[in-house]
Design a protein around this motif. Structure first.
Motif, PDB file in Angstrom:
ATOM      1  N   PHE A 153       6.532   3.708  12.986  1.00  0.00           N
ATOM      2  CA  PHE A 153       6.190   2.360  12.509  1.00  0.00           C
ATOM      3  C   PHE A 153       4.722   2.013  12.730  1.00  0.00           C
ATOM      4  N   LEU A 154       3.902   3.024  13.022  1.00  0.00           N
ATOM      5  CA  LEU A 154       2.497   2.709  13.349  1.00  0.00           C
ATOM      6  C   LEU A 154       1.767   2.126  12.149  1.00  0.00           C
ATOM      7  N   GLU A 156      -1.947   1.729  10.324  1.00  0.00           N
ATOM      8  CA  GLU A 156      -3.302   2.264  10.334  1.00  0.00           C
ATOM      9  C   GLU A 156      -4.220   1.197  10.920  1.00  0.00           C
ATOM     10  N   LYS A 208      13.519   2.520   8.507  1.00  0.00           N
ATOM     11  CA  LYS A 208      12.103   2.607   8.156  1.00  0.00           C
ATOM     12  C   LYS A 208      11.803   1.945   6.812  1.00  0.00           C
ATOM     13  N   ASN A 212       9.598  -1.650   5.875  1.00  0.00           N
ATOM     14  CA  ASN A 212       8.470  -1.750   4.943  1.00  0.00           C
ATOM     15  C   ASN A 212       8.807  -2.623   3.739  1.00  0.00           C
ATOM     16  N   ASN A 255      -0.185 -13.614   4.864  1.00  0.00           N
ATOM     17  CA  ASN A 255      -1.552 -13.853   4.406  1.00  0.00           C
ATOM     18  C   ASN A 255      -1.638 -13.549   2.921  1.00  0.00           C
ATOM     19  N   GLY A 261      -1.492  -2.798  -0.339  1.00  0.00           N
ATOM     20  CA  GLY A 261      -1.752  -1.466  -0.873  1.00  0.00           C
ATOM     21  C   GLY A 261      -1.527  -0.465   0.234  1.00  0.00           C
ATOM     22  N   CYS A 264       1.704   3.463   2.123  1.00  0.00           N
ATOM     23  CA  CYS A 264       3.095   3.264   2.561  1.00  0.00           C
ATOM     24  C   CYS A 264       3.846   2.199   1.765  1.00  0.00           C
ATOM     25  N   PHE A 325      -7.911  -0.412   1.806  1.00  0.00           N
ATOM     26  CA  PHE A 325      -6.719  -1.225   1.518  1.00  0.00           C
ATOM     27  C   PHE A 325      -6.502  -2.297   2.567  1.00  0.00           C
ATOM     28  N   LYS A 326      -7.151  -2.105   3.734  1.00  0.00           N
ATOM     29  CA  LYS A 326      -7.150  -3.145   4.762  1.00  0.00           C
ATOM     30  C   LYS A 326      -8.282  -2.826   5.730  1.00  0.00           C
TER      31      LYS A 326
HETATM   32  C1  UGA Z   1       2.665  -0.215   7.085  1.00  0.00           C
HETATM   33  C2  UGA Z   1       3.620  -0.864   8.118  1.00  0.00           C
HETATM   34  O1  UGA Z   1       3.070  -2.115   8.539  1.00  0.00           O
HETATM   35  C3  UGA Z   1       3.810   0.050   9.317  1.00  0.00           C
HETATM   36  O2  UGA Z   1       4.740  -0.525  10.221  1.00  0.00           O
HETATM   37  C4  UGA Z   1       4.331   1.397   8.817  1.00  0.00           C
HETATM   38  O3  UGA Z   1       4.481   2.324   9.879  1.00  0.00           O
HETATM   39  C5  UGA Z   1       3.361   1.985   7.822  1.00  0.00           C
HETATM   40  O4  UGA Z   1       3.189   1.065   6.724  1.00  0.00           O
HETATM   41  C6  UGA Z   1       3.916   3.274   7.316  1.00  0.00           C
HETATM   42  O5  UGA Z   1       4.959   3.239   6.636  1.00  0.00           O
HETATM   43  O6  UGA Z   1       3.417   4.333   7.693  1.00  0.00           O
HETATM   44  P1  UGA Z   1       0.010   0.095   6.974  1.00  0.00           P
HETATM   45  O7  UGA Z   1       0.237   0.730   5.634  1.00  0.00           O
HETATM   46  O8  UGA Z   1      -0.912   0.751   7.945  1.00  0.00           O
HETATM   47  O9  UGA Z   1       1.409  -0.069   7.746  1.00  0.00           O
HETATM   48  O10 UGA Z   1      -0.569  -1.345   6.676  1.00  0.00           O
HETATM   49  P2  UGA Z   1      -0.096  -2.857   6.879  1.00  0.00           P
HETATM   50  O11 UGA Z   1      -0.777  -3.415   8.052  1.00  0.00           O
HETATM   51  O12 UGA Z   1       1.363  -2.984   6.792  1.00  0.00           O
HETATM   52  O13 UGA Z   1      -0.732  -3.512   5.575  1.00  0.00           O
HETATM   53  C7  UGA Z   1      -0.273  -3.119   4.282  1.00  0.00           C
HETATM   54  C8  UGA Z   1      -0.976  -3.908   3.206  1.00  0.00           C
HETATM   55  O14 UGA Z   1      -0.522  -5.249   3.205  1.00  0.00           O
HETATM   56  C9  UGA Z   1      -2.494  -3.982   3.327  1.00  0.00           C
HETATM   57  O15 UGA Z   1      -3.059  -3.771   2.049  1.00  0.00           O
HETATM   58  C10 UGA Z   1      -2.746  -5.391   3.806  1.00  0.00           C
HETATM   59  O16 UGA Z   1      -3.994  -5.888   3.414  1.00  0.00           O
HETATM   60  C11 UGA Z   1      -1.608  -6.139   3.133  1.00  0.00           C
HETATM   61  N1  UGA Z   1      -1.252  -7.407   3.803  1.00  0.00           N
HETATM   62  C12 UGA Z   1      -0.751  -7.389   5.069  1.00  0.00           C
HETATM   63  C13 UGA Z   1      -1.373  -8.601   3.125  1.00  0.00           C
HETATM   64  O17 UGA Z   1      -1.810  -8.640   1.952  1.00  0.00           O
HETATM   65  N2  UGA Z   1      -1.005  -9.764   3.741  1.00  0.00           N
HETATM   66  C14 UGA Z   1      -0.517  -9.779   5.003  1.00  0.00           C
HETATM   67  O18 UGA Z   1      -0.192 -10.873   5.505  1.00  0.00           O
HETATM   68  C15 UGA Z   1      -0.402  -8.561   5.688  1.00  0.00           C
END
Ligand code: UGA
Length: 446
Positions: A153-154, A156, A208, A212, A255, A261, A264, A325-326
């Protein structure tokens, strides 16, 4: 206990270094010799805060080594983690299982002692049971090679912290022995009270994708309300804050902005739908189509906001701040920011891009955008500035710092991180996703 980690991308490299930090002897395995050579020298091929130090520490100590040889892995490991990618299949929604299948097959053939294979990759439900049969077929007779699934669940940007201090551990097992080995591997976290959920293969695989899918749903939920506030007036951030105070809802992942993006969330919601349809449940996850569509419409809306400002985008000078993507990542897989930049370019704009870490990865995908080495360089002479990834550097952006550099005072806040009042008071045309359009100050074009 000696561990191997097969696949050394964001997930595998982090897992390997974190396990070495916890005291295990670890061997990382990948089919890409260039990547392995770099990792062996303590050189991380991607951006992940805190990971370079951990990698150097343990490649120097000798506790962490890397190889391309499955033979070496099969002879070395007692526990083998599978951390290879499961990308979206080209032209389809389902997950591409080629890498997982190849890794497990090759590993099973190479294993020389009783061992446990632990899948960490995100996979369609049913995979672990299928692989269990595959391992039984491929492993040398007389050996006991068990399989477990242990989703990861990590996030990035926080990968090291999330791996060392996970908020829960989920294991799908088919034997007490597999569970007890995993309890030993994760003893450090378990001693600190981390919840440990031991279940069957199918539940662990579904946990999992359910997590997501839920996160994606939260983001698209608030972004759907953005479409409403953009029409009727209102402020999406206030709406999110207000509903977020309800503990049953919670403020996190509400947010609004250009949407989700990465490698995942987008592919996982598509793969989940595809898998569930295969199971004959065509309608069950169809709401995820809507989640995907709301998400992609945010990109259309952002491009539209620029078009609305200029009519035609021909030769309009656009500065794009952020392509990852973030923030805290150089990952541009399915990045809304980079997609928007590329679409503006295709529509005729001159697009100057700056991302603190992701310029190089962005340039590999879209070499024709102009990549700048600083924010100042990107905004100089721009007619409109788009903030598309919420790096700290961009959160601190002020009109005073760039008003004299741009040739048109127009800004679009794609992440809801800037104060509209402050920019409008300084004479800028301000647009935000899901934000009320205030009465405009005159636009000052040079
Ligand atoms: C995501 C999950 O949060 C992890 O728990 C999971 O392990 C991982 O996928 C995976 O399957 O490997 P991650 O892809 O690193 O993690 O990124 P997130 O922090 O989830 O953000 C995903 C996207 O959502 C980003 O583009 C971010 O900008 C966007 N986001 C996030 C929003 O637009 N609004 C929010 O409030 C939060």
């Amino acid at each position: 206990m000696r561990l191997t980690v097969i696949g050394t991308g964001y997930l595998g490299a982090t897992h390997a270094a974190a396990m070495a930090e916890l005291g295990f002897q670890v061997l990382g395995v990948d089919v890409d010799p260039t990547k392995i050579e770099r990792l062996q020298q303590g050189d991380l091929p991607f951006h992940e805060p805190g990971l370079p130090d951990l990698l150097r520490k343990h490649t120097s100590s000798g506790r962490l080594r890397f190889t391309t040889s499955f033979e070496e892995a099969g002879a070395f490991g007692d526990v083998h983690f599978i951390a290879v990618g499961t990308p979206q299949r080209s032209g389809e929604h389902g997950a591409d299982m080629t890498y997982v299948d190849a890794a497990v097959t090759e590993l099973a053939r190479a294993i020389r002692k009783d061992s446990l294979i632990v899948g960490k990759s995100t996979v369609p439900v049913g995979t672990a049971r299928r692989l269990q049969a595959l391992v039984a077929e491929e492993a040398a007779p007389g050996l006991s090679v068990d399989l477990a699934w242990n989703p990861e669940f990590l996030r990035e940007g926080y990968a090291v912290e999330d791996t060392l201090h996970p908020d829960r551990l989920v294991v799908g097992v088919d034997s007490f022995k597999a569970e007890s080995v995993l309890r030993e591997v994760y003893a450090y976290a378990l001693d600190r009270g981390t919840p440990f959920i031991s279940t069957d293969f199918e539940t662990s695989e579904l946990v999992k994708v359910a997590a997501n899918a839920f996160l994606a749903t939260k983001i698209s939920f608030i972004n759907a309300f953005s479409e409403v506030t953009e029409v009727v007036g209102g402020d999406i951030r206030t709406l999110a804050d207000a509903i977020g105070y309800d503990a049953r809802i919670g403020r996190r992942f509400l947010n609004a902005g250009v949407g989700f993006g990465g490698g995942c969330l987008p592919k996982d919601i598509r793969a989940l739908q595809a898998r569930v349809s295969e199971l004959g449940l065509d309608r069950t996850m169809s709401f995820l189509n809507e989640i995907d569509e709301v998400n992609l419409r945010r990109r259309d809306r952002t491009v539209y906001l620029v078009e609305e400002m200029f009519g035609s985008l021909d030769n309009v000078r656009v500065a794009v701040l952020g392509t990852a993507f973030k923030p805290n990542s150089d990952d541009v897989r399915d990045s809304p920011a980079l997609d928007i930049a590329a679409r503006l370019f295709s529509a005729g704009a001159e697009v100057a891009v700056y991302d603190p870490e992701a310029n190089q990865n962005s340039a590999k995908r879209f070499p024709r955008l102009t990549y700048c080495s600083s924010l100042v360089e990107a905004v100089t002479e721009a007619e409109v500035v788009l903030v598309l990834t919420e790096w700290d550097e961009f959160k601190r952006l002020t009109p005073e710092s760039i008003s004299d550099l741009v040739s048109g005072k127009r800004i679009i806040d794609g992440r809801n991180i800037l104060s509209a009042d402050r920019w409008q008071d300084a004479g800028w045309m301000f647009r935000g996703l899901g934000r009320r359009v205030e009465v405009e100050a005159p636009i000052l074009s040079a």
